[in-house]
Scaffold this motif. Sequence first.
Motif, PDB file in Angstrom:
ATOM      1  N   GLN A   1      90.778  81.014  28.943  1.00 47.03           N
ATOM      2  CA  GLN A   1      91.976  81.627  28.372  1.00 47.03           C
ATOM      3  C   GLN A   1      93.110  81.480  29.381  1.00 47.03           C
ATOM      4  O   GLN A   1      92.890  81.639  30.575  1.00 47.03           O
ATOM      5  CB  GLN A   1      91.718  83.106  28.070  1.00 47.03           C
ATOM      6  N   TYR A   2      94.299  81.216  28.895  1.00 56.48           N
ATOM      7  CA  TYR A   2      95.405  80.877  29.790  1.00 56.48           C
ATOM      8  C   TYR A   2      96.621  81.775  29.628  1.00 56.48           C
ATOM      9  O   TYR A   2      97.603  81.618  30.352  1.00 56.48           O
ATOM     10  CB  TYR A   2      95.796  79.412  29.568  1.00 56.48           C
ATOM     11  N   GLY A   3      96.582  82.722  28.725  1.00 52.70           N
ATOM     12  CA  GLY A   3      97.725  83.607  28.500  1.00 52.70           C
ATOM     13  C   GLY A   3      97.631  84.873  29.312  1.00 52.70           C
ATOM     14  O   GLY A   3      96.962  84.938  30.352  1.00 52.70           O
ATOM     15  N   THR A   4      98.277  85.925  28.830  1.00 52.09           N
ATOM     16  CA  THR A   4      98.345  87.188  29.561  1.00 52.09           C
ATOM     17  C   THR A   4      97.207  88.146  29.221  1.00 52.09           C
ATOM     18  O   THR A   4      96.950  89.081  29.969  1.00 52.09           O
ATOM     19  CB  THR A   4      99.675  87.911  29.265  1.00 52.09           C
ATOM     20  N   LYS A   5      96.530  87.940  28.116  1.00 51.48           N
ATOM     21  CA  LYS A   5      95.465  88.850  27.694  1.00 51.48           C
ATOM     22  C   LYS A   5      94.146  88.479  28.367  1.00 51.48           C
ATOM     23  O   LYS A   5      93.915  87.341  28.751  1.00 51.48           O
ATOM     24  CB  LYS A   5      95.308  88.838  26.171  1.00 51.48           C
TER      25      LYS A   5
END
Length: 176
Positions: free
Chosen positions: A150-154
């Motif tokens: 996963q590469y986002g903020t979550k």
Amino acid sequence: MRKLENSELDRLNVEEFKKHKKTPICIVLDNVRSLNNIGSVFRTADAFLIEKIYLCGITATPPHKDIHKTALGATDSVAWEYAEDALQVVQDLQKEGYDVYSVEQAEDAQMLNDFKGDKEKRYALVFGNEVKGVSQKVVSQSDGVLEIPQYGTKHSLNISVSVGVVVWDLWAKLQK
């Protein structure tokens, strides 16, 4: 381009599904609390001819209207079993020759995109509670841990999304 009608999709009926050769994957739900997530897991399991779902701990079981709402009848096609203790299920599956992988963020987890899969093996995939994840005792007993990059903020995906991603990825690798 024309959308297909359901009658053109050439899907199995429930009896054909039950007799059809299954993908050598079981799903273990470790204390999943959302009935809608459980129903979605059934639907994904149906889509990829999964052998069986194990519903453990607080995970609700069919029949239930909220499971049925998202499962859309997949509780009739996919084999399932309730067990109080996910750890015992994992140990039993290992004795039956399954390689058990918890889907979790953990030390030394293998990224899903790096996992190869082996057509000669049978797999059990463990997915955990929406807040606490897979219990540590189950993670410790597992043969390995798979992590979805996963590469986002979550920090996580919804469990039903995680099941869809991991099952599709492993299914595709086993088809090669």
